[in-house]
Design a protein around this motif. Structure first.
Motif, mmCIF file in Angstrom:
data_model
loop_
_atom_site.group_PDB
_atom_site.id
_atom_site.type_symbol
_atom_site.label_atom_id
_atom_site.label_comp_id
_atom_site.label_asym_id
_atom_site.label_seq_id
_atom_site.Cartn_x
_atom_site.Cartn_y
_atom_site.Cartn_z
ATOM 1 N N GLN A 1 9.229 -8.272 -3.740
ATOM 2 C CA GLN A 1 9.402 -9.280 -4.849
ATOM 3 C C GLN A 1 10.831 -9.922 -4.688
ATOM 4 O O GLN A 1 11.050 -11.130 -4.812
ATOM 5 C CB GLN A 1 9.362 -8.732 -6.337
ATOM 6 N N ARG B 1 9.067 -3.871 -5.024
ATOM 7 C CA ARG B 1 10.013 -4.352 -5.628
ATOM 8 C C ARG B 1 10.900 -5.028 -4.529
ATOM 9 O O ARG B 1 11.580 -6.012 -4.853
ATOM 10 C CB ARG B 1 11.018 -3.381 -6.367
ATOM 11 N N ARG C 1 6.087 1.788 -5.261
ATOM 12 C CA ARG C 1 6.844 0.816 -6.060
ATOM 13 C C ARG C 1 8.001 0.269 -5.608
ATOM 14 O O ARG C 1 8.334 -0.717 -5.841
ATOM 15 C CB ARG C 1 7.240 1.594 -7.454
ATOM 16 N N ASP C 2 8.775 0.995 -4.726
ATOM 17 C CA ASP C 2 9.995 0.589 -4.046
ATOM 18 C C ASP C 2 9.648 -0.436 -3.235
ATOM 19 O O ASP C 2 10.644 -1.629 -3.134
ATOM 20 C CB ASP C 2 10.578 1.485 -3.348
#
Length: 149
Positions: free
Chosen positions: A137, A134, A130-131
């Motif tokens: 992105q 992110r 997830r990190d």
């Protein structure tokens, strides 16, 4: 753009962004020997970049993200280099296993990696994935802003 992953961002830009994130976060435990250690016996001097440990951690996190499980031996080969043997032909030399092992242990302590009991080696955790997504992105958004200017 929904669903951006690490694969969608150029490697050098992602590694720089994730290394800066790790440094800003301040949670990555860093050993005391980072300013004096060589990263391979093929090298003559230690790294000149002060933040090389963060860059290596970001590189390892990205490498393990792209592949399912990775061990220290594979990372040694990836981070290895050519040894200058004078007038004799150069040969590939693996990097230091201790450096890569300590980086992976540091990433384990902050919850980015975990050990894989089935296959051996290490794999990325859900929180780590997830990190990384992110940061990918954010990196892609910054890249688009620079193109618009």
């Amino acid at each position: 753009m929904p669903g951006v992953s690490v694969r969608d961002v150029p490697a050098d830009k992602f590694i720089d962004a994730y290394a800066a994130f790790l440094k800003r976060q301040g949670k990555l435990p860093i050993p005391g020997w980072v300013d004096t250690v060589k990263t391979s016996h093929a090298k003559e001097l230690p790294p000149q970049n002060i933040d090389w440990y963060y860059v290596r951690a970001a590189s390892i996190a990205r490498h393990i993200y792209l592949r399912k499980t990775v061990g220290v031996g594979r990372l040694r080969k990836v981070h290895g280099c050519q040894k200058n043997r004078g007038s004799r032909p150069s040969h590939h030399v693996d990097a230091s296993g201790s450096v890569d092992r300590k980086v992976m242990q540091s990433l384990e302590k902050i919850g980015v990696l975990e050990q894989d009991e089935d296959k051996g080696g290490r794999r990325i955790t859900q929180g780590g994935q997830r990190d990384l997504d992110r940061i990918a992105q954010m990196t892609l958004d910054q890249e688009e802003e620079e193109e618009e200017e």
